[in-house]
Motif scaffolding. Structure first.
Motif, PDB file in Angstrom:
ATOM      1  N   GLN A  17      -3.588 -14.828   1.337  1.00 33.74           N
ATOM      2  CA  GLN A  17      -4.855 -14.327   0.835  1.00 33.74           C
ATOM      3  C   GLN A  17      -4.714 -12.867   0.431  1.00 33.74           C
ATOM      4  O   GLN A  17      -4.068 -12.082   1.127  1.00 33.74           O
ATOM      5  CB  GLN A  17      -5.931 -14.470   1.906  1.00 33.74           C
ATOM      6  CG  GLN A  17      -7.330 -14.156   1.433  1.00 33.74           C
ATOM      7  CD  GLN A  17      -8.386 -14.622   2.420  1.00 33.74           C
ATOM      8  OE1 GLN A  17      -8.064 -15.069   3.513  1.00 33.74           O
ATOM      9  NE2 GLN A  17      -9.638 -14.537   2.028  1.00 33.74           N
TER      10      GLN A  17
ATOM     11  N   LYS B  11      -8.028  -5.434  -3.027  1.00 32.92           N
ATOM     12  CA  LYS B  11      -6.591  -5.435  -3.364  1.00 32.92           C
ATOM     13  C   LYS B  11      -5.839  -4.378  -2.560  1.00 32.92           C
ATOM     14  O   LYS B  11      -4.924  -3.726  -3.056  1.00 32.92           O
ATOM     15  CB  LYS B  11      -6.383  -5.234  -4.869  1.00 32.92           C
ATOM     16  CG  LYS B  11      -7.038  -6.323  -5.712  1.00 32.92           C
ATOM     17  CD  LYS B  11      -6.765  -6.182  -7.186  1.00 32.92           C
ATOM     18  CE  LYS B  11      -5.364  -6.568  -7.541  1.00 32.92           C
ATOM     19  NZ  LYS B  11      -5.134  -6.597  -9.009  1.00 32.92           N
TER      20      LYS B  11
ATOM     21  N   GLY C  28      -6.977  -9.455  -0.446  1.00 34.96           N
ATOM     22  CA  GLY C  28      -8.313  -8.940  -0.204  1.00 34.96           C
ATOM     23  C   GLY C  28      -9.066  -8.579  -1.474  1.00 34.96           C
ATOM     24  O   GLY C  28      -8.469  -8.367  -2.528  1.00 34.96           O
ATOM     25  N   GLU C  29     -10.381  -8.494  -1.336  1.00 34.42           N
ATOM     26  CA  GLU C  29     -11.239  -8.197  -2.495  1.00 34.42           C
ATOM     27  C   GLU C  29     -10.912  -6.833  -3.101  1.00 34.42           C
ATOM     28  O   GLU C  29     -10.984  -6.655  -4.314  1.00 34.42           O
ATOM     29  CB  GLU C  29     -12.703  -8.237  -2.079  1.00 34.42           C
ATOM     30  CG  GLU C  29     -13.215  -9.626  -1.665  1.00 34.42           C
ATOM     31  CD  GLU C  29     -13.309 -10.593  -2.838  1.00 34.42           C
ATOM     32  OE1 GLU C  29     -13.290 -11.815  -2.605  1.00 34.42           O
ATOM     33  OE2 GLU C  29     -13.375 -10.130  -3.999  1.00 34.42           O
TER      34      GLU C  29
ATOM     35  N   SER D 151      -3.787  -8.036   2.742  1.00 35.85           N
ATOM     36  CA  SER D 151      -3.386  -9.417   2.527  1.00 35.85           C
ATOM     37  C   SER D 151      -3.072 -10.057   3.876  1.00 35.85           C
ATOM     38  O   SER D 151      -2.835  -9.361   4.869  1.00 35.85           O
ATOM     39  CB  SER D 151      -2.160  -9.484   1.616  1.00 35.85           C
ATOM     40  OG  SER D 151      -1.759 -10.815   1.375  1.00 35.85           O
TER      41      SER D 151
ATOM     42  N   LYS E 183      -4.731 -11.444  -8.203  1.00 35.14           N
ATOM     43  CA  LYS E 183      -6.175 -11.280  -8.406  1.00 35.14           C
ATOM     44  C   LYS E 183      -6.901 -10.929  -7.108  1.00 35.14           C
ATOM     45  O   LYS E 183      -6.544 -11.405  -6.028  1.00 35.14           O
ATOM     46  CB  LYS E 183      -6.761 -12.572  -8.972  1.00 35.14           C
ATOM     47  CG  LYS E 183      -6.175 -12.975 -10.311  1.00 35.14           C
ATOM     48  CD  LYS E 183      -6.760 -14.306 -10.759  1.00 35.14           C
ATOM     49  CE  LYS E 183      -6.140 -14.765 -12.076  1.00 35.14           C
ATOM     50  NZ  LYS E 183      -6.640 -16.098 -12.482  1.00 35.14           N
ATOM     51  N   SER E 184      -7.935 -10.146  -7.238  1.00 38.32           N
ATOM     52  CA  SER E 184      -8.786  -9.801  -6.107  1.00 38.32           C
ATOM     53  C   SER E 184      -9.352 -11.075  -5.482  1.00 38.32           C
ATOM     54  O   SER E 184      -9.882 -11.941  -6.180  1.00 38.32           O
ATOM     55  CB  SER E 184      -9.925  -8.910  -6.610  1.00 38.32           C
ATOM     56  OG  SER E 184     -10.907  -8.747  -5.635  1.00 38.32           O
ATOM     57  N   GLY E 185      -9.206 -11.201  -4.140  1.00 41.26           N
ATOM     58  CA  GLY E 185      -9.741 -12.356  -3.433  1.00 41.26           C
ATOM     59  C   GLY E 185      -8.941 -13.637  -3.592  1.00 41.26           C
ATOM     60  O   GLY E 185      -9.354 -14.697  -3.115  1.00 41.26           O
ATOM     61  N   GLU E 186      -7.783 -13.542  -4.201  1.00 42.62           N
ATOM     62  CA  GLU E 186      -6.981 -14.740  -4.483  1.00 42.62           C
ATOM     63  C   GLU E 186      -6.485 -15.401  -3.206  1.00 42.62           C
ATOM     64  O   GLU E 186      -6.118 -14.708  -2.257  1.00 42.62           O
ATOM     65  CB  GLU E 186      -5.807 -14.368  -5.383  1.00 42.62           C
ATOM     66  CG  GLU E 186      -5.012 -15.547  -5.916  1.00 42.62           C
ATOM     67  CD  GLU E 186      -3.988 -15.126  -6.969  1.00 42.62           C
ATOM     68  OE1 GLU E 186      -3.741 -13.908  -7.121  1.00 42.62           O
ATOM     69  OE2 GLU E 186      -3.442 -16.025  -7.634  1.00 42.62           O
ATOM     70  N   VAL E 187      -6.499 -16.715  -3.193  1.00 41.30           N
ATOM     71  CA  VAL E 187      -5.959 -17.496  -2.082  1.00 41.30           C
ATOM     72  C   VAL E 187      -4.980 -18.517  -2.666  1.00 41.30           C
ATOM     73  O   VAL E 187      -5.309 -19.225  -3.614  1.00 41.30           O
ATOM     74  CB  VAL E 187      -7.066 -18.233  -1.299  1.00 41.30           C
ATOM     75  CG1 VAL E 187      -6.449 -19.083  -0.187  1.00 41.30           C
ATOM     76  CG2 VAL E 187      -8.064 -17.245  -0.716  1.00 41.30           C
TER      77      VAL E 187
END
Lengths: 112, 110
Positions: free
Chosen positions: B64, B69, B66-67, B72, B51-55
């Motif tokens: 992480q 995608k 990135g928004e 990282s 997922k976008s922004g996933e941590v």
């Protein structure tokens, strides 16, 4: 459980000789299959990948070829090895559902 | 085709310190994966981000995505000698092509 077998572990071949490295996967069906090469201390270069029997995508033009004669068998070949073909060859598989790759133990090829 | 780049390629890290390694793609990725290869071994999967922004966190490791995608990062805190190895990111495109970066080779100084 799924397992991946790759052999041999090490291989020393003279320049100009043929090559055949075999990789088989057990415990899954219709996997994505990959061949990578890693030069000493370097990254993983994608050589070939396959999403199904007889379907081979080549990433880098060279004197290597790949075949997938059966669903879970992936073969890397060369008719005449070059010195520059030396390296660590890794086979990997992933499921078709876009998941992580599982690697074989690798074959360390030295062309002399 | 899709290119995945990693920086830095080499790091010497003092035991106990933190470090970060980065991954950038030339195209938007459907997912990003991280692997670790111990010296003499084969790459072993660590984690996948979708997922976008996933941590995501695994003990001392924080991953992480990135928004957009396209990038990282992997951050490791309180480095231990067992963290030695090469860390690879890999991006999968819509054709199931899994391309790896050149890796970040980490040496831990006791």
């Amino acid at each position: 459980s799924q397992t991946i077998h790759q052999w041999p572990a090490t291989l020393v071949q003279p320049v100009g000789s043929p090559l055949s490295l075999e990789c088989t996967v057990e415990g899954t069906s219709n996997p994505n299959l990959y061949w990578y090469r890693q030069a000493a201390g370097r990254g993983l270069q994608l050589l070939f990948y396959s999403v199904g029997i007889g379907q081979i995508s080549s990433e880098v033009p060279q004197n290597l070829s790949a075949s997938r004669p059966q669903d879970r068998q992936f073969i890397l070949s060369s008719k005449k090895l070059l010195l520059s073909d030396s390296g660590f060859y890794l086979c990997a598989w992933s499921s078709t559902q876009n998941t992580e790759a599982f690697f074989g133990q690798g074959t360390r090829l030295t062309v002399v | 085709g899709q290119q995945v780049m990693q920086i830095p390629q080499y790091q010497h890290v003092q035991e106990g310190e933190d470090f970060t390694t980065y991954c950038n793609s030339s195209t938007t990725l459907s997912n990003i994966q991280w692997y670790k290869q111990r010296p003499g071994g084969h790459p072993v999967f660590l984690i996948q981000l979708v997922k976008s922004g996933e941590v995501k966190k695994q003990k001392r490791l924080t991953f992480q995505f990135g928004e957009a995608k396209k990038n990282s990062s992997l951050h490791i805190t309180a480095t231990q000698t067992t963290d030695v190895g090469t860390y690879f990111c890999a991006g999968m495109d819509g054709n199931n092509r899994l391309a790896f970066g050149k890796g970040n080779q980490v040496v831990v100084i006791p």
